[in-house]
Design an enzyme around this catalytic site. Sequence first.
Site, PDB file in Angstrom:
ATOM      1  CB  SER A  62      -0.917   0.018   1.232  1.00  0.00           C
ATOM      2  OG  SER A  62      -1.614  -1.193   1.338  1.00  0.00           O
TER       3      SER A  62
HETATM    4  N1  SAH Z   1      -0.945  -4.991   4.023  1.00  0.00           N
HETATM    5  C1  SAH Z   1      -0.279  -5.301   2.763  1.00  0.00           C
HETATM    6  C2  SAH Z   1      -1.158  -4.929   1.584  1.00  0.00           C
HETATM    7  C3  SAH Z   1      -1.172  -6.037   0.571  1.00  0.00           C
HETATM    8  S1  SAH Z   1      -2.369  -5.931  -0.708  1.00  0.00           S
HETATM    9  C4  SAH Z   1       1.090  -4.678   2.689  1.00  0.00           C
HETATM   10  O1  SAH Z   1       1.441  -3.867   3.569  1.00  0.00           O
HETATM   11  O2  SAH Z   1       1.861  -5.009   1.787  1.00  0.00           O
HETATM   12  C5  SAH Z   1      -3.702  -6.886  -0.042  1.00  0.00           C
HETATM   13  C6  SAH Z   1      -3.401  -8.309   0.353  1.00  0.00           C
HETATM   14  O3  SAH Z   1      -4.637  -8.879   0.779  1.00  0.00           O
HETATM   15  C7  SAH Z   1      -2.875  -9.209  -0.756  1.00  0.00           C
HETATM   16  O4  SAH Z   1      -1.675  -9.794  -0.358  1.00  0.00           O
HETATM   17  C8  SAH Z   1      -3.985 -10.246  -0.941  1.00  0.00           C
HETATM   18  O5  SAH Z   1      -3.506 -11.534  -1.274  1.00  0.00           O
HETATM   19  C9  SAH Z   1      -4.633 -10.239   0.428  1.00  0.00           C
HETATM   20  N2  SAH Z   1      -6.000 -10.763   0.465  1.00  0.00           N
HETATM   21  C10 SAH Z   1      -7.014 -10.569  -0.426  1.00  0.00           C
HETATM   22  N3  SAH Z   1      -8.118 -11.229  -0.043  1.00  0.00           N
HETATM   23  C11 SAH Z   1      -7.795 -11.861   1.125  1.00  0.00           C
HETATM   24  C12 SAH Z   1      -8.525 -12.710   2.010  1.00  0.00           C
HETATM   25  N4  SAH Z   1      -9.803 -13.040   1.799  1.00  0.00           N
HETATM   26  N5  SAH Z   1      -7.878 -13.178   3.094  1.00  0.00           N
HETATM   27  C13 SAH Z   1      -6.590 -12.851   3.338  1.00  0.00           C
HETATM   28  N6  SAH Z   1      -5.845 -12.051   2.548  1.00  0.00           N
HETATM   29  C14 SAH Z   1      -6.458 -11.562   1.452  1.00  0.00           C
END
Ligand code: SAH
Length: 211
Positions: A62
């Site tokens: 993000s």
């Molecule tokens: N907090 C992260 C943001 C990653 S983007 C960072 O700091 O890098 C969002 C993430 O949510 C992705 O890795 C994606 O695989 C995950 N995601 C999407 N749907 C999900 C679900 N139902 N359960 C767990 N993770 C999920």
Amino acid sequence: MDRLASTSALNLARSLYEAGIRDEPVLKAVANTPRERFLDAALGHKAYENTALPIGQGQTISQPYIVARMTEILLQCQPQKVLEIGTGSGYQAAILAQLVPQLCTVERIKSLQIQARQRLKKLDLHNIAFKYGDGWQGWPSKGPYDAIMVTAAAASVPNALIEQLTDGGVLVIPVGETSQQLLKVTRKGNQYVSEAIEIVRFVPLINGELA
Ligand code: SAH
């Protein structure tokens, strides 16, 4: 995490201050966190820009402003135990783990989860429990949580998550499709009070099967 802030991370924290982030512990955590370690080497030169960047598997780390904004909102309720949905690169988890006593984090893509776990261990952040699973369901056996942060966009507020909040607990979640409204939902007994924070843009929260 006990380290000297790098000049680049310090400059990033300064630009977040200019963008309106005023929570000092949050700014300090940004200044102390080597964001380049959460990215592929090829993207390292962009690590301290205030932008979201790809982390593989169609996912993104993000934008630092959003990480800081969501963190400062979540800290307002002084949470002891926090759940993050969407571990991704682990960067948001690194920020949170410096600011709250106990962090639990759930990711549905195994390879991202493994990398994030290794990075956070190397940074000596040991107050984090990791789960490979569907975050739409939360992590009931570790709950309830004083705060929950969802770092992917949900079509609606998942019931399972608000049920895992303590009384007075807060859920920070982007809700919507192409762009989303960032919501702060506060549990007051069996009532939930929702407050709109700002418009944001996240990758989708997948409901259901694991990758
Ligand atoms: N907090 C992260 C943001 C990653 S983007 C960072 O700091 O890098 C969002 C993430 O949510 C992705 O890795 C994606 O695989 C995950 N995601 C999407 N749907 C999900 C679900 N139902 N359960 C767990 N993770 C999920």
